[in-house]
Scaffold this motif. Structure first.
Motif, PDB file in Angstrom:
ATOM      1  N   ALA A  32       0.844  -1.196   0.000  1.00 51.71           N
ATOM      2  CA  ALA A  32       0.000   0.000   0.000  1.00 51.71           C
ATOM      3  C   ALA A  32       0.877   1.244   0.000  1.00 51.71           C
ATOM      4  CB  ALA A  32      -0.930   0.001   1.222  1.00 51.71           C
ATOM      5  N   GLY A  33       1.940   1.216   0.781  1.00 50.84           N
ATOM      6  CA  GLY A  33       2.868   2.337   0.820  1.00 50.84           C
ATOM      7  C   GLY A  33       3.570   2.538  -0.513  1.00 50.84           C
ATOM      8  N   ALA A  34       3.689   1.444  -1.266  1.00 47.07           N
ATOM      9  CA  ALA A  34       4.329   1.524  -2.577  1.00 47.07           C
ATOM     10  C   ALA A  34       3.327   1.900  -3.667  1.00 47.07           C
ATOM     11  CB  ALA A  34       5.000   0.189  -2.906  1.00 47.07           C
ATOM     12  N   GLY A  35       2.075   2.176  -3.258  1.00 44.80           N
ATOM     13  CA  GLY A  35       1.106   2.739  -4.197  1.00 44.80           C
ATOM     14  C   GLY A  35       0.128   1.765  -4.810  1.00 44.80           C
ATOM     15  N   ALA A  36       0.134   0.507  -4.352  1.00 44.49           N
ATOM     16  CA  ALA A  36      -0.708  -0.505  -4.986  1.00 44.49           C
ATOM     17  C   ALA A  36      -2.098  -0.563  -4.376  1.00 44.49           C
ATOM     18  CB  ALA A  36      -0.046  -1.882  -4.867  1.00 44.49           C
ATOM     19  N   ARG A  37      -3.065  -1.058  -5.170  1.00 39.84           N
ATOM     20  CA  ARG A  37      -4.346  -1.474  -4.597  1.00 39.84           C
ATOM     21  C   ARG A  37      -4.147  -2.886  -4.090  1.00 39.84           C
ATOM     22  NH1 ARG A  37      -9.944   0.969  -7.005  1.00 39.84           N
ATOM     23  NH2 ARG A  37      -9.555   2.972  -6.023  1.00 39.84           N
ATOM     24  N   VAL A  38      -4.321  -3.066  -2.789  1.00 49.62           N
ATOM     25  CA  VAL A  38      -3.901  -4.320  -2.161  1.00 49.62           C
ATOM     26  C   VAL A  38      -4.931  -4.739  -1.118  1.00 49.62           C
ATOM     27  CG1 VAL A  38      -2.434  -3.022  -0.545  1.00 49.62           C
ATOM     28  CG2 VAL A  38      -2.001  -5.456  -0.911  1.00 49.62           C
ATOM     29  N   CYS A  42      -5.944   0.477   1.941  1.00 47.79           N
ATOM     30  CA  CYS A  42      -5.953  -0.960   1.672  1.00 47.79           C
ATOM     31  C   CYS A  42      -7.300  -1.506   2.133  1.00 47.79           C
ATOM     32  CB  CYS A  42      -4.823  -1.675   2.395  1.00 47.79           C
ATOM     33  SG  CYS A  42      -4.967  -1.621   4.183  1.00 47.79           S
ATOM     34  N   VAL A  43      -7.568  -2.745   1.748  1.00 46.21           N
ATOM     35  CA  VAL A  43      -8.819  -3.387   2.151  1.00 46.21           C
ATOM     36  C   VAL A  43      -8.492  -4.655   2.934  1.00 46.21           C
ATOM     37  CG1 VAL A  43     -10.935  -4.516   1.355  1.00 46.21           C
ATOM     38  CG2 VAL A  43     -10.137  -2.417   0.241  1.00 46.21           C
ATOM     39  N   ALA A 100     -15.102  -0.229  -1.175  1.00 48.64           N
ATOM     40  CA  ALA A 100     -14.051  -0.199  -0.151  1.00 48.64           C
ATOM     41  C   ALA A 100     -12.721   0.277  -0.741  1.00 48.64           C
ATOM     42  CB  ALA A 100     -13.895  -1.581   0.475  1.00 48.64           C
ATOM     43  N   PHE A 101     -12.375  -0.234  -1.917  1.00 48.73           N
ATOM     44  CA  PHE A 101     -11.107   0.189  -2.529  1.00 48.73           C
ATOM     45  C   PHE A 101     -11.149   1.678  -2.873  1.00 48.73           C
ATOM     46  CE2 PHE A 101     -10.424  -4.336  -3.088  1.00 48.73           C
ATOM     47  CZ  PHE A 101      -9.064  -4.419  -2.826  1.00 48.73           C
ATOM     48  N   ASN A 102     -12.285   2.118  -3.382  1.00 45.49           N
ATOM     49  CA  ASN A 102     -12.375   3.521  -3.775  1.00 45.49           C
ATOM     50  C   ASN A 102     -12.347   4.449  -2.559  1.00 45.49           C
ATOM     51  OD1 ASN A 102     -12.433   2.744  -6.461  1.00 45.49           O
ATOM     52  ND2 ASN A 102     -14.660   2.548  -6.491  1.00 45.49           N
TER      53      ASN A 102
END
Lengths: 181, 248, 355
Positions: free
Chosen positions: C68-74, C100-101, C154-156
């Motif tokens: 998540a810190g690296a910018g991913a949807r995770v 994150c979710v 949730a992701f959004n």
């Protein structure tokens, strides 16, 4: 109309798939459906069961405690569920594995030699289709054609089993249909 | 015209560190930064700093950084590296972080052959919390929580992490070094470089264990501390290459 | 509209996550959510994503922190005992404001508990769970379709507010199959200039560090977080109100309990009783004002949960203890029948309505 079905048996008798096929067919007919398994240790050796609801209205509670129809594939399952079946409901009993009588005259009981029929057609694996045929002959939950087309879709990767399973379904169906006629 | 022969590496920020006099973290930071410069990877490197004395190392390394919960740096680094497989990810961890609370994370990162580089600074004591026993504290070594010396029959024996990890197939380069003399520093830097190169080649996990002094918590002067390290830590933690699968 | 497919709730979460742009999953197997981790193991590589089975729940949530810190949807998922293990990481994620979710398919507890459905992690999910003043956004679906729709939401929300979002389901919702489609599961991606992606062309490095040794500064961090939470409370509460306009008795339930309760409420309505159902969809932020509105006509409230009574505290707070509040709960993985709820509705209503 709301059908609440419990299908129960040994783990390995295909009761979960049976319920899924029924739900799948209900969905294909535009009904509201739910499929709820009992899971856990019961899946390994004991009784496995699932509850299927097929309804004209959105499904609220997906749990079924008073089924309108039931398929009991073995004795322990019958012991667990026979009292709960709604008055006027339909009970398919696997006569191949269940000897005892069901002391209820307020429900329709159909004793079908499910294993014998399947073995007679060449494979015990087809017991679930025999049972579904019997169920749909007893109560018009979904059309037999719809169920068979859903079967064909679900097992599209194995077209070879379609003909034999259709025959199994038909024999289960006939077994009940002829008796009630 | 004068010729500049010594300068701050680009991969270090221009700030004074919080480390105690005689602490060797600063040396290790510098060596890591020099390697990052020499490999020209500053702009694609992401560091993961631990809980412990080096918790603020993200302020010293002039690269993107994440600070991880205690012991979890290898898991955090795994998350980063899996998202950015083309970037360079390293963890910088102390002995308590890596060999006590975070043992599972480092073992499994190594076992997966996670393509990250771990710099493990082993000073045989918990520095930040004030000198308590570490998993690498020597037998009979006095610490704040082993006031009569570490008794092996109740407090256990020092964990030799390099030797442990070297048994794992995913670990491709493992070396233990010290920074106790200019010669040792040169060796340490070469080891750190190899560990980063192991990652850049895509081979797998690499770790350099750096034996380091903690004069403050050892209760020694910096000079006494280097002597103590040589006399006491080296026998327990022999220097050398424990795994070099790059050569195979 | 895409054709509906018959799917388990656990699988629907997985497919919805992928539709919402999630490409990274870290998790550890535990019943009754294992279908989700298995689904991700199979599906993520098919869409160019990455699946990793971690060595522990602790490692999994910290991998999520890193990704998540690296910018991913995770995403990560687990069930009650495993979610307890994740709490340290969730606190760090909330502090680092990393989107994150986290999915909790709850089972009966405490301790190792059982593997049947439960709702006894409400406190843990909504009141923190880990250390410090923080909140996850907590979303409680009550159908397989909502498992999908709310996972995408949730992701959004996670990205929009830079906040961890927890999907709070239960073993029944996770295991049951219902028709579902993924029409509404869309990825609304946002820029993440704060992410640690390597400096690249940036002037300065990005850093994610939740340590703040100066109390004045740490208080500023908390003030900032609380401002975000206050905004969430005004912007992002969600709930459903059924037959509440004239309800003399208001049943309040979420998740699977709300399904069971709905059947009982429907039956009571059919019998002419003025009963309504209020269902919080966001458990945090709790839909306080919506509930206060729904309860206006009611003289009593019945809270139904698969716990010994956790959400009931928020219900009492939201209505400021202004009504008589009754409770029905089952624990240990047991579930009430809708007839049990109906019976209690009768008991509550009958003395008021006379014969």
């Amino acid at each position: 109309m709301k059908h609440e079905v419990i299908i129960a048996g040994f783990g390995g008798q295909g009761v979960m798939v049976m319920g899924q096929l029924l739900a799948y067919a209900g969905m294909a007919e535009g009904k509201h459906v739910s499929w709820m398994p009992s899971y856990g240790p019961e899946m390994r050796g004991g009784t496995a069961n699932c509850a299927v609801i097929i309804s004209d209205e959105p499904v609220g509670d997906p749990l079924v405690s008073e089924p309108t129809a039931a398929i009991m594939m073995n004795s322990p399952s019958l012991d667990k569920f026979w009292r709960g079946i709604k008055t006027g409901g339909d009970l398919i009993l696997n006569g191949s594995l269940i000897e005892k009588e069901v002391g209820r005259n307020d429900i329709h009981r159909y004793r079908v030699p499910i294993n014998q029929i399947a073995v007679g057609l060449g494979s015990e694996k087809m017991i679930n289709m025999v049972a579904l045929g019997a169920l749909l002959a007893a109560v018009n939950i979904v059309s037999p054609e719809r169920l068979l087309s859903c079967f064909a879709k679900k097992f599209a990767a194995k077209p070879a089993i379609l003909a034999s399973n259709t025959a199994a379904f038909q024999q289960g169906y006939d077994c009940v249909a002829k008796r009630t006629l | 015209m004068s010729n500049k022969v010594f300068a701050r590496p680009r991969a270090l920020t221009d700030v004074a560190t919080h480390y105690c006099p005689g602490c060797q973290h600063g040396i290790v930071h510098r060596l890591v930064a020099e390697v990052i410069d020499e490999l020209d990877i500053q702009r694609k490197t992401i560091g993961v700093v631990p809980v412990g004395c080096s918790v603020l190392a993200d302020q010293y390394f002039n690269v993107d950084c994440q600070q991880a919960a205690h012991g979890r740096a290898p898991a955090v680094a795994t998350g980063i590296k899996r998202v950015h497989p083309d970037k360079v990810v390293f963890t910088y961890q102390g002995d308590g972080d890596i060999a006590a609370i975070g043992t599972a994370e480092i073992v499994h990162a190594a076992a997966r052959g996670e393509k990250i580089t771990t710099i493990f600074v082993n000073n045989a004591i918990y520095g930040m919390t004030g000198g308590q026993m570490a998993p690498t504290t020597l037998a009979n070594q006095i610490t704040a929580t082993t006031p009569k010396g570490r008794q092996e029959d109740s407090a256990g024996s020092p964990i030799q992490l390099s030797e442990m990890l070297a048994t794992l197939r995913g670990a491709k380069y493992i070396e233990r070094v010290s920074v106790n003399s200019p010669a040792q520093m040169a060796k340490a830097k070469a080891a750190i470089k190899k560990a980063f190169e192991t990652q850049l080649s895509g081979a797998g996990f690499a770790m350099v264990e750096v034996l380091a002094t903690c004069p403050t918590n050892w209760g020694k002067t910096p000079v006494e501390a280097t002597r103590w390290l040589n006399e006491n830590m080296l026998p327990q933690f022999p220097l050398g290459v424990y795994k070099n699968a790059n050569e195979v | 509209m895409l054709e509906k497919v018959l799917m388990k709730g656990n699988e629907a979460i997985g497919e919805a996550a992928i539709a919402a742009g999630c490409r990274y999953y870290f998790g550890y197997p535990i019943t009754p959510q294992s279908e989700l981790i298995e689904y991700m193991a199979k599906r993520l590589p098919e869409v160019g994503g990455m699946f990793l089975q971690a060595e522990s729940e602790v490692a999994a949530i910290n991998m999520v922190y890193g990704a998540a810190g690296a910018g991913a949807r995770v995403m990560t998922s687990s069930s009650s005992p495993g979610v307890s293990l994740k709490q340290e990481g969730i606190s760090y994620i909330a502090a680092g404001e990393l989107p994150c979710v986290i999915v909790n398919i709850m089972r009966g507890g405490p301790g190792l508990g059982g593997i049947q459905p439960g709702q006894a992690d409400y406190f843990q999910a909504t009141k923190g769970g880990g250390h410090g003043d923080y909140h996850c956004i907590v979303i409680a679906p009550n159908s397989v379709q909502e498992m999908a729709d709310l996972t995408a939401l949730a992701f959004n929300l996670a990205d929009r507010y830079r906040n961890p979002v927890m999907i709070l389901g239960d073993g029944a919702l996770g295991q049951m199959m219902e028709p579902v489609n993924f029409d509404s599961c869309k990825a609304m991606l946002t820029d993440k200039p704060w992410a640690t992606t390597g400096m690249g062309t940036r002037d300065k490095p990005n850093s994610i560090n939740t340590l703040q040794l100066q109390p004045e500064k740490l208080e500023e961090v908390n003030v900032h977080l609380q401002a975000k939470y206050a905004l969430l409370q005004t912007q992002e509460t969600r709930s459903e109100a059924i037959w509440t306009d004239d309800a003399e008795l208001l049943v309040v339930a979420y998740g699977i309990s709300s399904r069971i309760a709905l059947s009982a409420v429907k039956r009571a309505r059919d019998q002419g009783m003025k009963v309504g159902l209020f269902r919080p969809i966001t458990l945090w932020p709790f839909p306080k004002s919506e509930l206060a509105d729904a309860v206006k006509m009611a003289s009593a409230v019945l809270v139904v949960e698969l716990s010994s009574g956790q959400m009931i505290e928020d219900v009492n707070l939201a209505i400021r203890c202004s009504k008589q509040v009754y409770f029905q709960g089952r624990t240990g993985g047991m579930m009430m029948k809708s007839s049990d709820i109906y019976d209690q509705i009768l008991q509550i209503i009958a003395p008021q309505g006379g014969n």
